[in-house]
Design a protein around this motif. Structure first.
Motif, PDB file in Angstrom:
ATOM      1  N   ILE A   1       4.973   1.700 -39.842  1.00 21.26           N
ATOM      2  CA  ILE A   1       5.297   3.078 -40.204  1.00 21.26           C
ATOM      3  C   ILE A   1       5.490   3.884 -38.922  1.00 21.26           C
ATOM      4  O   ILE A   1       4.680   3.797 -37.999  1.00 21.26           O
ATOM      5  CB  ILE A   1       4.184   3.720 -41.047  1.00 21.26           C
ATOM      6  CG1 ILE A   1       4.062   3.013 -42.404  1.00 21.26           C
ATOM      7  CG2 ILE A   1       4.455   5.209 -41.261  1.00 21.26           C
ATOM      8  CD1 ILE A   1       2.904   3.519 -43.236  1.00 21.26           C
ATOM      9  N   ILE A   2       6.565   4.648 -38.863  1.00 22.11           N
ATOM     10  CA  ILE A   2       6.830   5.539 -37.739  1.00 22.11           C
ATOM     11  C   ILE A   2       6.664   6.973 -38.219  1.00 22.11           C
ATOM     12  O   ILE A   2       7.298   7.388 -39.193  1.00 22.11           O
ATOM     13  CB  ILE A   2       8.258   5.344 -37.182  1.00 22.11           C
ATOM     14  CG1 ILE A   2       8.482   3.890 -36.757  1.00 22.11           C
ATOM     15  CG2 ILE A   2       8.504   6.298 -36.015  1.00 22.11           C
ATOM     16  CD1 ILE A   2       7.569   3.412 -35.652  1.00 22.11           C
ATOM     17  N   GLY A   3       5.790   7.711 -37.566  1.00 15.23           N
ATOM     18  CA  GLY A   3       5.594   9.112 -37.920  1.00 15.23           C
ATOM     19  C   GLY A   3       6.657   9.973 -37.256  1.00 15.23           C
ATOM     20  O   GLY A   3       6.868   9.882 -36.046  1.00 15.23           O
ATOM     21  N   LEU A   4       7.340  10.779 -38.045  1.00 12.83           N
ATOM     22  CA  LEU A   4       8.383  11.665 -37.527  1.00 12.83           C
ATOM     23  C   LEU A   4       7.969  13.111 -37.758  1.00 12.83           C
ATOM     24  O   LEU A   4       7.731  13.519 -38.897  1.00 12.83           O
ATOM     25  CB  LEU A   4       9.717  11.379 -38.224  1.00 12.83           C
ATOM     26  CG  LEU A   4      10.875  12.335 -37.923  1.00 12.83           C
ATOM     27  CD1 LEU A   4      11.233  12.296 -36.441  1.00 12.83           C
ATOM     28  CD2 LEU A   4      12.093  11.986 -38.774  1.00 12.83           C
TER      29      LEU A   4
ATOM     30  N   HIS B   1       9.335   1.918 -41.717  1.00 10.74           N
ATOM     31  CA  HIS B   1       9.500   3.022 -42.654  1.00 10.74           C
ATOM     32  C   HIS B   1       9.112   4.314 -41.953  1.00 10.74           C
ATOM     33  O   HIS B   1       8.230   4.327 -41.090  1.00 10.74           O
ATOM     34  CB  HIS B   1       8.631   2.810 -43.895  1.00 10.74           C
ATOM     35  CG  HIS B   1       8.967   1.562 -44.647  1.00 10.74           C
ATOM     36  ND1 HIS B   1      10.049   1.462 -45.491  1.00 10.74           N
ATOM     37  CD2 HIS B   1       8.385   0.333 -44.648  1.00 10.74           C
ATOM     38  CE1 HIS B   1      10.113   0.242 -45.992  1.00 10.74           C
ATOM     39  NE2 HIS B   1       9.118  -0.465 -45.494  1.00 10.74           N
ATOM     40  N   VAL B   2       9.771   5.396 -42.337  1.00 11.69           N
ATOM     41  CA  VAL B   2       9.548   6.688 -41.684  1.00 11.69           C
ATOM     42  C   VAL B   2       8.709   7.592 -42.578  1.00 11.69           C
ATOM     43  O   VAL B   2       8.985   7.739 -43.767  1.00 11.69           O
ATOM     44  CB  VAL B   2      10.892   7.376 -41.365  1.00 11.69           C
ATOM     45  CG1 VAL B   2      10.651   8.764 -40.771  1.00 11.69           C
ATOM     46  CG2 VAL B   2      11.698   6.525 -40.395  1.00 11.69           C
ATOM     47  N   LEU B   3       7.679   8.167 -41.986  1.00 13.76           N
ATOM     48  CA  LEU B   3       6.831   9.133 -42.677  1.00 13.76           C
ATOM     49  C   LEU B   3       7.064  10.482 -42.005  1.00 13.76           C
ATOM     50  O   LEU B   3       6.784  10.645 -40.815  1.00 13.76           O
ATOM     51  CB  LEU B   3       5.363   8.716 -42.555  1.00 13.76           C
ATOM     52  CG  LEU B   3       4.343   9.362 -43.497  1.00 13.76           C
ATOM     53  CD1 LEU B   3       4.720   9.098 -44.951  1.00 13.76           C
ATOM     54  CD2 LEU B   3       2.944   8.820 -43.215  1.00 13.76           C
ATOM     55  N   VAL B   4       7.623  11.444 -42.753  1.00 17.44           N
ATOM     56  CA  VAL B   4       8.030  12.729 -42.174  1.00 17.44           C
ATOM     57  C   VAL B   4       6.939  13.785 -42.352  1.00 17.44           C
ATOM     58  O   VAL B   4       6.382  13.938 -43.443  1.00 17.44           O
ATOM     59  CB  VAL B   4       9.339  13.230 -42.817  1.00 17.44           C
ATOM     60  CG1 VAL B   4       9.746  14.583 -42.218  1.00 17.44           C
ATOM     61  CG2 VAL B   4      10.455  12.209 -42.621  1.00 17.44           C
ATOM     62  N   PHE B   5       6.654  14.494 -41.264  1.00 19.42           N
ATOM     63  CA  PHE B   5       5.690  15.592 -41.280  1.00 19.42           C
ATOM     64  C   PHE B   5       6.383  16.841 -40.752  1.00 19.42           C
ATOM     65  O   PHE B   5       7.138  16.780 -39.785  1.00 19.42           O
ATOM     66  CB  PHE B   5       4.484  15.285 -40.382  1.00 19.42           C
ATOM     67  CG  PHE B   5       3.614  14.167 -40.878  1.00 19.42           C
ATOM     68  CD1 PHE B   5       2.435  14.435 -41.551  1.00 19.42           C
ATOM     69  CD2 PHE B   5       3.976  12.847 -40.669  1.00 19.42           C
ATOM     70  CE1 PHE B   5       1.625  13.403 -42.003  1.00 19.42           C
ATOM     71  CE2 PHE B   5       3.176  11.810 -41.118  1.00 19.42           C
ATOM     72  CZ  PHE B   5       2.000  12.090 -41.789  1.00 19.42           C
ATOM     73  N   MET B   6       6.116  17.974 -41.381  1.00 19.90           N
ATOM     74  CA  MET B   6       6.658  19.246 -40.912  1.00 19.90           C
ATOM     75  C   MET B   6       5.593  19.961 -40.085  1.00 19.90           C
ATOM     76  O   MET B   6       4.407  19.942 -40.417  1.00 19.90           O
ATOM     77  CB  MET B   6       7.065  20.129 -42.094  1.00 19.90           C
ATOM     78  CG  MET B   6       8.151  19.537 -42.975  1.00 19.90           C
ATOM     79  SD  MET B   6       9.711  19.219 -42.099  1.00 19.90           S
ATOM     80  CE  MET B   6      10.175  20.891 -41.604  1.00 19.90           C
ATOM     81  N   ALA B   7       6.024  20.586 -38.994  1.00 13.93           N
ATOM     82  CA  ALA B   7       5.091  21.311 -38.124  1.00 13.93           C
ATOM     83  C   ALA B   7       5.781  22.540 -37.562  1.00 13.93           C
ATOM     84  O   ALA B   7       7.012  22.627 -37.537  1.00 13.93           O
ATOM     85  CB  ALA B   7       4.612  20.413 -36.987  1.00 13.93           C
TER      86      ALA B   7
ATOM     87  N   GLU C   1      -3.449  14.212 -38.037  1.00 14.09           N
ATOM     88  CA  GLU C   1      -3.289  13.652 -39.377  1.00 14.09           C
ATOM     89  C   GLU C   1      -2.452  12.376 -39.332  1.00 14.09           C
ATOM     90  O   GLU C   1      -2.752  11.395 -40.021  1.00 14.09           O
ATOM     91  CB  GLU C   1      -2.621  14.684 -40.290  1.00 14.09           C
ATOM     92  CG  GLU C   1      -2.489  14.230 -41.732  1.00 14.09           C
ATOM     93  CD  GLU C   1      -1.852  15.289 -42.617  1.00 14.09           C
ATOM     94  OE1 GLU C   1      -1.527  14.964 -43.767  1.00 14.09           O
ATOM     95  OE2 GLU C   1      -1.674  16.432 -42.148  1.00 14.09           O
ATOM     96  N   ILE C   2      -1.403  12.381 -38.518  1.00 14.07           N
ATOM     97  CA  ILE C   2      -0.537  11.209 -38.407  1.00 14.07           C
ATOM     98  C   ILE C   2      -1.314   9.995 -37.915  1.00 14.07           C
ATOM     99  O   ILE C   2      -1.146   8.882 -38.420  1.00 14.07           O
ATOM    100  CB  ILE C   2       0.640  11.496 -37.451  1.00 14.07           C
ATOM    101  CG1 ILE C   2       1.607  12.484 -38.090  1.00 14.07           C
ATOM    102  CG2 ILE C   2       1.384  10.213 -37.100  1.00 14.07           C
ATOM    103  CD1 ILE C   2       2.766  12.858 -37.199  1.00 14.07           C
ATOM    104  N   LEU C   3      -2.174  10.187 -36.934  1.00 18.38           N
ATOM    105  CA  LEU C   3      -2.949   9.073 -36.384  1.00 18.38           C
ATOM    106  C   LEU C   3      -3.842   8.441 -37.443  1.00 18.38           C
ATOM    107  O   LEU C   3      -4.149   7.247 -37.371  1.00 18.38           O
ATOM    108  CB  LEU C   3      -3.783   9.547 -35.192  1.00 18.38           C
ATOM    109  CG  LEU C   3      -2.985   9.923 -33.934  1.00 18.38           C
ATOM    110  CD1 LEU C   3      -3.914  10.483 -32.865  1.00 18.38           C
ATOM    111  CD2 LEU C   3      -2.220   8.718 -33.396  1.00 18.38           C
ATOM    112  N   ASP C   4      -4.248   9.217 -38.449  1.00 12.10           N
ATOM    113  CA  ASP C   4      -5.068   8.671 -39.534  1.00 12.10           C
ATOM    114  C   ASP C   4      -4.295   7.655 -40.370  1.00 12.10           C
ATOM    115  O   ASP C   4      -4.890   6.826 -41.060  1.00 12.10           O
ATOM    116  CB  ASP C   4      -5.570   9.796 -40.447  1.00 12.10           C
ATOM    117  CG  ASP C   4      -6.601  10.686 -39.760  1.00 12.10           C
ATOM    118  OD1 ASP C   4      -7.197  10.225 -38.770  1.00 12.10           O
ATOM    119  OD2 ASP C   4      -6.800  11.831 -40.207  1.00 12.10           O
ATOM    120  N   TYR C   5      -2.960   7.726 -40.316  1.00 13.72           N
ATOM    121  CA  TYR C   5      -2.129   6.800 -41.083  1.00 13.72           C
ATOM    122  C   TYR C   5      -1.874   5.488 -40.332  1.00 13.72           C
ATOM    123  O   TYR C   5      -1.142   4.632 -40.817  1.00 13.72           O
ATOM    124  CB  TYR C   5      -0.789   7.455 -41.429  1.00 13.72           C
ATOM    125  CG  TYR C   5      -0.869   8.428 -42.582  1.00 13.72           C
ATOM    126  CD1 TYR C   5      -0.604   8.025 -43.888  1.00 13.72           C
ATOM    127  CD2 TYR C   5      -1.215   9.756 -42.370  1.00 13.72           C
ATOM    128  CE1 TYR C   5      -0.679   8.918 -44.948  1.00 13.72           C
ATOM    129  CE2 TYR C   5      -1.296  10.663 -43.419  1.00 13.72           C
ATOM    130  CZ  TYR C   5      -1.026  10.236 -44.704  1.00 13.72           C
ATOM    131  OH  TYR C   5      -1.108  11.125 -45.747  1.00 13.72           O
TER     132      TYR C   5
END
Length: 205
Positions: A65-68, A95-101, A114-118
């Motif tokens: 999983i790649i955090g975006l 797979h891409v996991l998208v986060f808004m910031a 939060e991303i690091l928890d994944y």
């Protein structure tokens, strides 16, 4: 039971292969013969089997999983870039996991934790920046960080961006060469390195 989860062992028995062969078939990049792959996929389809991605991640230490992290999507450049990045990563089995910031570093910091928890395998920051302390923490966790359309002086981060300074300088120089003397510059987000470099190039022309 009707809702019983089908296991890889059941697929292996149905396909007449070992459980490790089933694992290889469903692991991107792993080797498996064409015959074995066909047997496993046929048995998996008949049984309704789907591999447990989370369980595999716990065993291998790789979530694929790649955090975006993106700050905004109003600029049509970013939806297109996100789409192409996602397609390219999926072709490699990620797979891409998208986060808004928000564009502020503080907002990015909360999302990054939060991303690091994944247990992501990597992080892409699109038009946002992060603190050096958090970059070091990601590096300590073995999580590479790539900045997209941003630059930052930190040895723990790589960046993919254009030469904003040179591009802006050439544009301003072109206007001057064709006789314009009153040239306006519309600045972007003040905290962005792209804005800083473009304005500097414009002034240096």
């Amino acid at each position: 039971m009707a809702n019983e989860r089908i296991t890889s062992l059941q697929v292996a028995k149905g396909a007449g292969v070992s459980q490790s062969a089933v694992s290889r078939v469903f692991t991107p990049g792993a080797s498996a013969s064409k015959t074995t792959r066909e047997k496993v996929l046929r048995a998996a389809n008949e049984l309704g089997y789907r591999p447990n991605i989370l369980a595999r991640a716990m065993i291998t230490g790789k979530s694929r999983i790649i955090g975006l992290v993106v700050a905004y999507l109003e600029n049509q450049f970013y939806p297109l870039a996100v789409e192409r990045l996602s397609v390219a990563l999926q072709a490699k089995g990620y797979h891409v996991l998208v986060f808004m910031a928000s564009q502020e570093i503080e907002g990015v910091e909360d999302v990054m934790k939060e991303i690091l928890d994944y247990q992501v395998d990597g992080i892409v920051l699109a038009s946002v920046s992060m603190s050096s302390d958090l970059a070091t923490r990601c590096n300590d966790h073995g999580v590479p960080v790539v900045l997209f359309n941003r630059d930052q002086d930190d040895e723990h981060m790589c960046s993919v961006t254009t030469d904003n300074y040179q591009g802006s300088r050439e544009i301003a120089a072109h206007f001057a060469q064709i006789g314009h003397t009153r040239i306006g510059y519309i600045a972007g987000f003040e905290g962005a390195t792209t804005q800083r470099d473009r304005e500097l190039g414009f002034r240096d022309a």
